[in-house]
Motif scaffolding. Sequence first.
Motif, PDB file in Angstrom:
ATOM      1  N   PRO A 129      27.209  53.029 -25.574  1.00 14.02           N
ATOM      2  CA  PRO A 129      28.551  52.451 -26.135  1.00 14.02           C
ATOM      3  C   PRO A 129      29.537  53.330 -26.840  1.00 14.02           C
ATOM      4  O   PRO A 129      30.908  53.007 -26.630  1.00 14.02           O
ATOM      5  N   SER A 130      29.221  54.478 -26.982  1.00 16.15           N
ATOM      6  CA  SER A 130      30.402  55.641 -27.489  1.00 16.15           C
ATOM      7  C   SER A 130      31.057  56.256 -26.392  1.00 16.15           C
ATOM      8  O   SER A 130      31.912  56.839 -26.520  1.00 16.15           O
ATOM      9  N   ASP A 131      30.628  56.000 -25.205  1.00 11.70           N
ATOM     10  CA  ASP A 131      30.920  56.859 -23.814  1.00 11.70           C
ATOM     11  C   ASP A 131      32.080  56.109 -23.154  1.00 11.70           C
ATOM     12  O   ASP A 131      33.034  56.697 -22.665  1.00 11.70           O
ATOM     13  N   ALA A 132      32.095  54.822 -23.063  1.00 14.19           N
ATOM     14  CA  ALA A 132      33.071  53.775 -22.535  1.00 14.19           C
ATOM     15  C   ALA A 132      32.950  52.740 -22.688  1.00 14.19           C
ATOM     16  O   ALA A 132      32.163  51.970 -23.418  1.00 14.19           O
ATOM     17  N   ASN A 133      34.098  51.936 -22.330  1.00 16.67           N
ATOM     18  CA  ASN A 133      34.372  50.338 -22.673  1.00 16.67           C
ATOM     19  C   ASN A 133      33.663  49.661 -21.460  1.00 16.67           C
ATOM     20  O   ASN A 133      34.399  49.537 -20.369  1.00 16.67           O
ATOM     21  N   TYR A 134      32.573  48.978 -21.497  1.00 18.49           N
ATOM     22  CA  TYR A 134      32.094  48.149 -20.703  1.00 18.49           C
ATOM     23  C   TYR A 134      31.219  47.300 -21.264  1.00 18.49           C
ATOM     24  O   TYR A 134      31.189  47.014 -22.245  1.00 18.49           O
ATOM     25  N   ASP A 135      30.465  46.339 -20.280  1.00 17.87           N
ATOM     26  CA  ASP A 135      29.975  45.271 -21.030  1.00 17.87           C
ATOM     27  C   ASP A 135      28.331  45.922 -21.649  1.00 17.87           C
ATOM     28  O   ASP A 135      27.497  46.212 -20.750  1.00 17.87           O
ATOM     29  N   MET A 195      37.778  57.548 -17.070  1.00 15.88           N
ATOM     30  CA  MET A 195      37.747  57.489 -15.628  1.00 15.88           C
ATOM     31  C   MET A 195      36.598  56.535 -15.263  1.00 15.88           C
ATOM     32  O   MET A 195      36.407  56.107 -14.073  1.00 15.88           O
ATOM     33  N   ALA A 196      35.991  56.252 -16.156  1.00 17.95           N
ATOM     34  CA  ALA A 196      34.781  55.167 -15.970  1.00 17.95           C
ATOM     35  C   ALA A 196      34.997  54.153 -17.107  1.00 17.95           C
ATOM     36  O   ALA A 196      35.044  54.534 -18.191  1.00 17.95           O
ATOM     37  N   GLY A 197      34.968  52.786 -16.764  1.00 10.07           N
ATOM     38  CA  GLY A 197      35.102  51.798 -17.756  1.00 10.07           C
ATOM     39  C   GLY A 197      36.316  51.535 -18.071  1.00 10.07           C
ATOM     40  O   GLY A 197      37.427  51.962 -17.659  1.00 10.07           O
ATOM     41  N   LEU A 200      38.333  49.753  -5.271  1.00  9.73           N
ATOM     42  CA  LEU A 200      38.380  50.014  -6.592  1.00  9.73           C
ATOM     43  C   LEU A 200      37.397  50.857  -7.154  1.00  9.73           C
ATOM     44  O   LEU A 200      36.374  50.814  -6.542  1.00  9.73           O
ATOM     45  N   ARG A 201      37.610  51.709  -7.982  1.00  9.94           N
ATOM     46  CA  ARG A 201      36.588  52.603  -8.558  1.00  9.94           C
ATOM     47  C   ARG A 201      36.583  52.622 -10.021  1.00  9.94           C
ATOM     48  O   ARG A 201      37.638  52.397 -10.916  1.00  9.94           O
ATOM     49  N   GLY A 202      35.419  53.018 -10.528  1.00 10.45           N
ATOM     50  CA  GLY A 202      35.264  53.377 -12.121  1.00 10.45           C
ATOM     51  C   GLY A 202      34.984  52.242 -12.874  1.00 10.45           C
ATOM     52  O   GLY A 202      34.567  52.718 -14.147  1.00 10.45           O
ATOM     53  N   GLY A 203      34.658  51.069 -12.532  1.00 14.55           N
ATOM     54  CA  GLY A 203      34.083  49.731 -13.542  1.00 14.55           C
ATOM     55  C   GLY A 203      35.103  49.452 -14.513  1.00 14.55           C
ATOM     56  O   GLY A 203      36.154  50.177 -14.399  1.00 14.55           O
ATOM     57  N   SER A 204      34.720  48.679 -15.341  1.00 14.14           N
ATOM     58  CA  SER A 204      35.831  48.069 -16.327  1.00 14.14           C
ATOM     59  C   SER A 204      35.044  47.522 -17.416  1.00 14.14           C
ATOM     60  O   SER A 204      33.834  47.548 -17.852  1.00 14.14           O
ATOM     61  N   PHE A 205      35.810  46.768 -18.512  1.00 13.66           N
ATOM     62  CA  PHE A 205      35.343  46.334 -19.714  1.00 13.66           C
ATOM     63  C   PHE A 205      34.224  45.191 -19.269  1.00 13.66           C
ATOM     64  O   PHE A 205      33.527  44.940 -20.218  1.00 13.66           O
ATOM     65  N   GLU A 206      34.318  44.610 -18.452  1.00 13.46           N
ATOM     66  CA  GLU A 206      33.381  43.558 -17.891  1.00 13.46           C
ATOM     67  C   GLU A 206      32.252  43.950 -16.988  1.00 13.46           C
ATOM     68  O   GLU A 206      31.453  43.064 -16.617  1.00 13.46           O
ATOM     69  N   SER A 207      32.364  45.334 -16.872  1.00 16.07           N
ATOM     70  CA  SER A 207      31.231  45.828 -15.857  1.00 16.07           C
ATOM     71  C   SER A 207      29.905  46.211 -16.386  1.00 16.07           C
ATOM     72  O   SER A 207      29.885  46.310 -17.747  1.00 16.07           O
ATOM     73  N   PRO A 235      26.864  48.837 -16.977  1.00 12.49           N
ATOM     74  CA  PRO A 235      26.752  50.252 -17.084  1.00 12.49           C
ATOM     75  C   PRO A 235      26.466  50.982 -15.737  1.00 12.49           C
ATOM     76  O   PRO A 235      27.372  51.819 -15.266  1.00 12.49           O
ATOM     77  N   GLY A 236      25.590  50.269 -14.805  1.00 11.53           N
ATOM     78  CA  GLY A 236      25.540  50.826 -13.494  1.00 11.53           C
ATOM     79  C   GLY A 236      26.754  50.979 -12.795  1.00 11.53           C
ATOM     80  O   GLY A 236      26.960  51.630 -11.876  1.00 11.53           O
ATOM     81  N   GLU A 237      27.794  50.177 -12.823  1.00 13.62           N
ATOM     82  CA  GLU A 237      28.897  49.898 -12.204  1.00 13.62           C
ATOM     83  C   GLU A 237      29.936  51.127 -12.402  1.00 13.62           C
ATOM     84  O   GLU A 237      30.731  51.300 -11.861  1.00 13.62           O
ATOM     85  N   LEU A 238      29.547  51.593 -13.603  1.00 13.96           N
ATOM     86  CA  LEU A 238      30.411  52.753 -14.032  1.00 13.96           C
ATOM     87  C   LEU A 238      29.987  54.139 -13.475  1.00 13.96           C
ATOM     88  O   LEU A 238      30.564  55.153 -13.547  1.00 13.96           O
ATOM     89  N   ARG A 239      28.909  54.120 -12.695  1.00  8.42           N
ATOM     90  CA  ARG A 239      28.483  55.368 -11.793  1.00  8.42           C
ATOM     91  C   ARG A 239      29.829  55.934 -11.006  1.00  8.42           C
ATOM     92  O   ARG A 239      30.378  55.158 -10.341  1.00  8.42           O
ATOM     93  N   VAL A 240      30.067  57.122 -11.051  1.00  9.63           N
ATOM     94  CA  VAL A 240      31.108  57.682 -10.189  1.00  9.63           C
ATOM     95  C   VAL A 240      30.975  57.583  -8.814  1.00  9.63           C
ATOM     96  O   VAL A 240      32.072  57.215  -8.414  1.00  9.63           O
ATOM     97  N   ALA A 241      29.800  57.319  -8.216  1.00  5.81           N
ATOM     98  CA  ALA A 241      29.665  57.002  -6.755  1.00  5.81           C
ATOM     99  C   ALA A 241      29.940  55.524  -6.512  1.00  5.81           C
ATOM    100  O   ALA A 241      30.199  55.255  -5.211  1.00  5.81           O
ATOM    101  N   ASN A 242      29.853  54.606  -7.662  1.00  6.62           N
ATOM    102  CA  ASN A 242      30.083  53.249  -7.223  1.00  6.62           C
ATOM    103  C   ASN A 242      31.644  52.827  -6.713  1.00  6.62           C
ATOM    104  O   ASN A 242      32.554  53.387  -7.042  1.00  6.62           O
ATOM    105  N   ARG A 243      31.806  52.188  -5.731  1.00  9.61           N
ATOM    106  CA  ARG A 243      32.991  51.543  -5.163  1.00  9.61           C
ATOM    107  C   ARG A 243      32.884  49.835  -5.276  1.00  9.61           C
ATOM    108  O   ARG A 243      31.738  49.276  -5.054  1.00  9.61           O
ATOM    109  N   LEU A 244      34.214  49.205  -5.350  1.00  5.09           N
ATOM    110  CA  LEU A 244      33.961  47.882  -5.309  1.00  5.09           C
ATOM    111  C   LEU A 244      35.173  47.332  -4.167  1.00  5.09           C
ATOM    112  O   LEU A 244      36.502  47.838  -4.281  1.00  5.09           O
TER     113      LEU A 244
END
Length: 183
Positions: A79-85, A118-120, A139-146, A148-157
């Motif tokens: 949780p200290s790395d990024a804003n995600y679910d 860049m992620a979250g 879209l790339r990077g994931g969000s506050f609603e994502s 953790p797996g959606e924040l992987r750099v290789a992930n795309r939406l």
Amino acid sequence: EWAACVRDRACRPVADWSKENPNPLLPATGISFEDAQAYVAWLSVQSGLPYRLPTEVEWEYAARANSSSVFPWGDEISPSDANYDQTASYRGSPTSPYRGYPEAVAAYPPNAFGLYQMAGNAWEWTDGCGDGQCKARILRGGSFESTPGELRVANRLAVGGGRKRDDSGLRIVRDLNADEVIH
């Protein structure tokens, strides 16, 4: 910055998170691909410089910052790395209560290139196509609603270009002129 584009009537108003988080440094969210294109066109006219959305390759290079790790900061997430679910776990990662809104852009540490979130926090539009006709955009990077797996750099939406999401935003790029490049 988005508000200035709205005041000039080149961009439409977007999500207002001030009730959840009154910080004025929140990213603009609720943006469609077309909204992102309108913003870069407006900014290019205002500045006299050619701004655009990044390609997927540019986005991933910036996110990775000379790394081959799963996330911009390494192979694990907390949780200290990024804003995600943060209620969800990634391979046994720690969890935390869900916030449910974006945070200030500099609320988490930057990557090795000095780029924040860049992620979250907010999905970011790229110029990538999600189908053969480019009716869906990437879209790339994931969000506050994502998760953790959606924040992987290789992930795309892939999302329809006219569709807006409350957790989508943008990151822009500008090609440097020859006299701006340091050798």
